[in-house]
Design a protein around this motif. Structure first.
Motif, PDB file in Angstrom:
ATOM      1  N   GLY A  22      -2.338   8.120   5.835  1.00 21.96           N
ATOM      2  CA  GLY A  22      -2.017   7.272   7.218  1.00 21.96           C
ATOM      3  C   GLY A  22      -0.759   6.170   7.496  1.00 21.96           C
ATOM      4  O   GLY A  22       0.134   5.414   7.252  1.00 21.96           O
ATOM      5  N   LEU A  23       0.006   7.466   5.249  1.00 20.85           N
ATOM      6  CA  LEU A  23       1.341   6.260   5.468  1.00 20.85           C
ATOM      7  C   LEU A  23       2.396   7.135   6.122  1.00 20.85           C
ATOM      8  O   LEU A  23       3.475   6.447   6.472  1.00 20.85           O
ATOM      9  CB  LEU A  23       1.740   6.262   3.493  1.00 20.85           C
ATOM     10  CG  LEU A  23       0.863   5.256   3.098  1.00 20.85           C
ATOM     11  CD1 LEU A  23       0.577   5.091   1.884  1.00 20.85           C
ATOM     12  CD2 LEU A  23       0.761   3.272   3.514  1.00 20.85           C
ATOM     13  N   GLY A  24       2.235   8.373   6.339  1.00 18.82           N
ATOM     14  CA  GLY A  24       3.245   9.405   6.704  1.00 18.82           C
ATOM     15  C   GLY A  24       4.252  10.071   5.473  1.00 18.82           C
ATOM     16  O   GLY A  24       5.279  10.416   5.951  1.00 18.82           O
ATOM     17  N   PHE A  25       3.975   9.710   4.320  1.00 21.94           N
ATOM     18  CA  PHE A  25       4.477   9.963   3.259  1.00 21.94           C
ATOM     19  C   PHE A  25       3.879   9.715   2.057  1.00 21.94           C
ATOM     20  O   PHE A  25       2.704   9.158   2.441  1.00 21.94           O
ATOM     21  CB  PHE A  25       5.702   9.258   3.042  1.00 21.94           C
ATOM     22  CG  PHE A  25       5.589   7.771   2.894  1.00 21.94           C
ATOM     23  CD1 PHE A  25       4.998   6.917   1.399  1.00 21.94           C
ATOM     24  CD2 PHE A  25       5.718   7.555   3.893  1.00 21.94           C
ATOM     25  CE1 PHE A  25       5.243   5.896   1.493  1.00 21.94           C
ATOM     26  CE2 PHE A  25       5.787   5.646   3.920  1.00 21.94           C
ATOM     27  CZ  PHE A  25       5.293   4.769   2.561  1.00 21.94           C
ATOM     28  N   GLN A  26       4.055  11.123   1.028  1.00 16.81           N
ATOM     29  CA  GLN A  26       3.033  11.336  -0.280  1.00 16.81           C
ATOM     30  C   GLN A  26       3.479  10.378  -0.905  1.00 16.81           C
ATOM     31  O   GLN A  26       5.050   9.783  -1.068  1.00 16.81           O
ATOM     32  CB  GLN A  26       3.591  11.761  -0.720  1.00 16.81           C
ATOM     33  CG  GLN A  26       2.687  13.413   0.077  1.00 16.81           C
ATOM     34  CD  GLN A  26       1.327  13.968  -0.458  1.00 16.81           C
ATOM     35  OE1 GLN A  26       0.566  12.965  -1.659  1.00 16.81           O
ATOM     36  NE2 GLN A  26       0.656  14.378   0.260  1.00 16.81           N
ATOM     37  N   LEU A  27       3.018   8.941  -1.708  1.00 13.14           N
ATOM     38  CA  LEU A  27       3.284   8.417  -2.585  1.00 13.14           C
ATOM     39  C   LEU A  27       3.848   9.119  -3.880  1.00 13.14           C
ATOM     40  O   LEU A  27       2.760  10.092  -4.462  1.00 13.14           O
ATOM     41  CB  LEU A  27       2.410   7.189  -2.813  1.00 13.14           C
ATOM     42  CG  LEU A  27       2.323   6.019  -1.993  1.00 13.14           C
ATOM     43  CD1 LEU A  27       0.575   5.444  -2.375  1.00 13.14           C
ATOM     44  CD2 LEU A  27       3.458   5.298  -1.774  1.00 13.14           C
ATOM     45  N   LYS A  81       7.945  12.189  -0.410  1.00 13.13           N
ATOM     46  CA  LYS A  81       7.908  13.281   0.564  1.00 13.13           C
ATOM     47  C   LYS A  81       7.620  12.910   1.785  1.00 13.13           C
ATOM     48  O   LYS A  81       6.442  12.439   1.977  1.00 13.13           O
ATOM     49  CB  LYS A  81       7.324  14.962   0.436  1.00 13.13           C
ATOM     50  CG  LYS A  81       8.635  15.724  -0.514  1.00 13.13           C
ATOM     51  CD  LYS A  81       8.051  16.599  -0.869  1.00 13.13           C
ATOM     52  CE  LYS A  81       8.942  17.606  -1.623  1.00 13.13           C
ATOM     53  NZ  LYS A  81       8.101  19.181  -2.032  1.00 13.13           N
ATOM     54  N   HIS A  82       8.090  13.355   3.172  1.00 20.00           N
ATOM     55  CA  HIS A  82       8.035  13.442   4.334  1.00 20.00           C
ATOM     56  C   HIS A  82       6.245  14.101   4.837  1.00 20.00           C
ATOM     57  O   HIS A  82       6.276  15.517   3.891  1.00 20.00           O
ATOM     58  CB  HIS A  82       8.771  13.839   5.908  1.00 20.00           C
ATOM     59  CG  HIS A  82       8.718  13.536   7.048  1.00 20.00           C
ATOM     60  ND1 HIS A  82       8.227  12.436   7.564  1.00 20.00           N
ATOM     61  CD2 HIS A  82       7.603  14.449   7.414  1.00 20.00           C
ATOM     62  CE1 HIS A  82       8.257  12.828   8.844  1.00 20.00           C
ATOM     63  NE2 HIS A  82       7.981  14.142   8.619  1.00 20.00           N
ATOM     64  N   CYS A  83       5.304  14.292   4.958  1.00 18.42           N
ATOM     65  CA  CYS A  83       3.987  14.730   5.187  1.00 18.42           C
ATOM     66  C   CYS A  83       4.328  15.191   6.399  1.00 18.42           C
ATOM     67  O   CYS A  83       4.157  15.097   7.304  1.00 18.42           O
ATOM     68  CB  CYS A  83       2.747  13.506   5.394  1.00 18.42           C
ATOM     69  SG  CYS A  83       1.117  14.374   6.079  1.00 18.42           S
TER      70      CYS A  83
END
Length: 83
Positions: A35-40, A52-54
């Protein structure tokens, strides 16, 4: 209550509960990015950084549930067939 009848009642309750969930909240959190919209990612010191952008959720952090996707497909087929 026979076990078969109990199993049918349990299956029906789970199905109706999932249908109610899809009707009330058609979107869920993306499983890939949580649910963040990007990988940590972590840097060399171990601190979390934005990655990166999911691609799965296109950076929104939400996805459409499978039940809602099936409902939308059935509604589209019905709408196209009755025109």
């Amino acid at each position: 209550m026979p076990p078969a009848l109990l199993a049918i009642a349990l299956w029906l309750a789970i199905t109706l509960g999932y249908a109610a969930l899809c009707a009330g909240s058609p979107f869920g959190r993306c499983r890939r990015c949580s649910g963040l919209g990007f990988q940590l990612k972590t840097d060399r010191k171990g601190r979390p950084r934005r990655g990166k952008h999911c691609r799965r959720c296109d950076g929104n952090g939400i996805r459409i549930r499978a039940g809602r996707r099936l409902y939308n497909l059935a509604a589209r087929i019905h709408r196209d067939g009755t025109r």
